[in-house]
Every structure is written in C-alpha cells, then in structure tokens.
Write an enzyme that holds these catalytic residues in place. Sequence first.
Site, mmCIF file in Angstrom:
data_model
loop_
_atom_site.group_PDB
_atom_site.id
_atom_site.type_symbol
_atom_site.label_atom_id
_atom_site.label_comp_id
_atom_site.label_asym_id
_atom_site.label_seq_id
_atom_site.Cartn_x
_atom_site.Cartn_y
_atom_site.Cartn_z
ATOM 1 N N CYS A 33 0.835 -1.208 0.000
ATOM 2 C CA CYS A 33 0.000 0.000 0.000
ATOM 3 C C CYS A 33 0.865 1.251 0.000
ATOM 4 O O CYS A 33 0.460 2.293 -0.526
ATOM 5 C CB CYS A 33 -0.943 0.003 1.197
ATOM 6 S SG CYS A 33 -0.120 -0.026 2.806
ATOM 7 N N HIS A 369 -1.856 1.645 7.360
ATOM 8 C CA HIS A 369 -2.199 1.471 5.952
ATOM 9 C C HIS A 369 -2.054 2.818 5.258
ATOM 10 O O HIS A 369 -2.175 3.875 5.890
ATOM 11 C CB HIS A 369 -3.647 0.963 5.858
ATOM 12 C CG HIS A 369 -4.135 0.702 4.468
ATOM 13 N ND1 HIS A 369 -3.484 -0.130 3.580
ATOM 14 C CD2 HIS A 369 -5.236 1.172 3.802
ATOM 15 C CE1 HIS A 369 -4.155 -0.173 2.441
ATOM 16 N NE2 HIS A 369 -5.211 0.621 2.551
#
Length: 424
Positions: A33, A369
């Site tokens: 990510c 994230h």
Amino acid sequence: MGANVSQLEREIGSDLFPPNEHYFGLVNFGNTCYSNSVLQALYFCKPFREKVLEYKAKNKRPKETLLSCLADLFYSIATQKKKVGSIAPKKFITRLRKEKEEFDNYMQQDAHEFLNFLINHINEIILAERNAGPSNGNPKATNQGGSTSAMASSIASKSSSTSNSNSNSNSTTNSNGNSSNSTGSLNANTSVLDASGSLTATTTPIISGNGTGTNGANSEPTWVHEIFQGILTSETRCLNCETVSSKDENFFDLQVDVDQNTSITHCLRCFSNTETLCSDNKFKCDNCCSYQEAQKRMRVKKLPMILALHLKRFKYMEQFNRHIKVSHRVVFPLELRLFNTSDDAVNPDRLYDLTAVVIHCGSGPNRGHYISIVKSHGLWLLFDDDMVDKIEASTIEDFYGLTSDIHKSSETGYILFYQSRDCA
C-alpha cells in the site's frame, strides 16, 4: 449505461466522465500500500505522467529498470479499454524488491522513504542512460528536452489533455556546500527552528546529478529536476560585522514538523523564521575570521513545478522507547502560495493547486495502511489499493488530523503534492 458499467462510472456519470481518462486501482501484494498510494499520486501529477509516458514512447526496447517498469505500468493504465478497474503492478514491485533490499519483505514500509528512493533512483537511471549515449542502442533516450515521437505525442496528449489535474528518518539532507558547484551527495542536515524551537524542516536529498555540474552530460538537468527540484537559499548575517552570506541548496521535497491546530502555510512560514546562532553554535564569519553570533534564515529561491511536502508524522518518544504517530490537526488548503521566498526568487508568485495527498491510516509507523486522494478534472477520487471511490472535496477535511493530543489511530495527510497552476 450498460449492465457492465462500474459504480464509479455511475457516480461520475457518462456525460461528465473525463474522455480518455482511466481510474485504475493497484493490487496490494501483501504490504505494498505504501507504493500503491505514492504511484497513484504521481500518476495524477500531470508533468510526471507525461514524462514517464514520453520515456516509454522513446525507449522501444530498453533494458529493464525501475523506470522502464514504471513506464510500462503507466502505459498500461493509460491505454486500458475500460475506464475503471484494477491492475496488478507485479513487474514494478518485483523490480523494486530487486533494486532495494529494504523493500524486499512483507513488513510495513514508509511511503515517504519509497518516494524519496523512487525519485532519486529514476534520476540516476536517466543520467546513466544519458552518459551511455547512443552506445546503449537507444540514442533517442539521451534527448531530454527534444520533441516527442509520434507515439509519445499520442500517449502524452491522451493523458495530458485529460489530466488537469519510518520512522520519519532523518536521512533527508541538504548540500554541504554551494550546490551550484556540486554534483555529489547532499549530506548536511538543515534545521530551522521557530521561536519556541519546536518546528524544524529539512529537505530530501538529491543523490546525484543536480544539473549544475561540469562533468559532461551531467551538467544538463533531467526532467526529474525540471519537475521536482527547487532551490533553497540559506542567508546568514554576522551580528558583528553585518556581512550577509548565502548558500544555495537543491531539494526534491520539503519536510516540516507538525504542530497542533496549525496549517501548512503556518509550517512553511515557520520554516523561514530567523534562528540566532550563539553559544556553542556560533557562525564562522569569513570576514571577521572568527566565530561570531549570527542570524540565519532559510528561504525558497526557486519554486518547483511540483511541490512535494512531507509532514513528519512519526516522532521518537523516549518514555515509550519507540516512534509514535503525531496526529496533530494540520490544514492543507486546496490553493497554496509560498510567502517565504527570497528577494531574488525566480518565480515568487507561483500559485499551486493541491493535486494529491498520500494518507497514513493507523497509530504508528510500523502498523497501519496508506491510501491516497487525487484531483482529476475537478473530481476528487480516493484510491485504496485496488478500490477507487469518488469523494466530495469537503471530505479532505477528514484527513487534516485530530484536535486531541491523545495518541490513537487516525487518518492523516502524510505527503502533499501541489502542482503549479502554470503547468496545468
């Protein structure tokens, strides 16, 4: 609309969907990510996308490099038959893990460290290919400023006509000398404090080829320099003889510490606050031939085409014996003008538009994230790996940070990309 039309296409509407534009998410390979979010931000930086696609068009059969893999990825997105979907950047990730072993694992990585590595590495590839010249079987690759081929024109115009668009490592550095006479590593930290001594700023290193050397091809700037490179000037005034000396330093991005309930404009103003050099930190004045008290300030001399700002969200806390996330609320406006420019600034009135934001979601550097939001043709889109959603401009406020000092999970702006309006 037909049954196969995506939800995103329905939300945008067939009449309003930008012609020749493609909104494709990127598949996550376990922990990627950090790269997906940065790649999406860079894809929607118009000058960068155009140059990468131009590189693809000029280099028909290049040796595989991270740049060629990036060009293949951008080309694949730009030439998709579908308007919306997802794509797996497997070739790029495989090459990335070969090029830098720190990324060859499934641990949480830092998006800014990846951006720093990618921009510098692309620059090195361009310089290496330029120095190799026609002998690499690709003479056109050495032409950085010439006209594009027919293929490049078609691809670039296809995207550009529709593109209006850690730890908090202290390895980011500045030049240790006058950058106008150096092509070597930049390795002297810059630290500018405000009156309380609480706010600092540093710049990302330009590893090599700053475009101002005298060694053959390296003397010409690459398109990476043309897009991202700015110049800072450090002005120091001796308080004994009043002599003012200055030193220029190149940067690819600016890093700023964050303070509670502030704004990017405030952070950048503090970046140029005057610092007094005294006691053990006196300035060696060449005119006085001795160490003297002095006042120092840092100002922007050349504003880059794309201004990348890194908010230093991770801070080491001794009481916790680890890095924690600083989720302070920092407002980043849709329009930005820099006021901390030097008197001889090249383009002091340059106006910037917010183009993309890489966002960290979580409570610390080793957990969480990354997602990104981008502006494309007046639309704001959120990219979360392979998912793409349309959002309202007002949603951006959700990523400013928290007004509470309690350390908890948050979704906060981490890297901001501002594009100069004169290159839109």
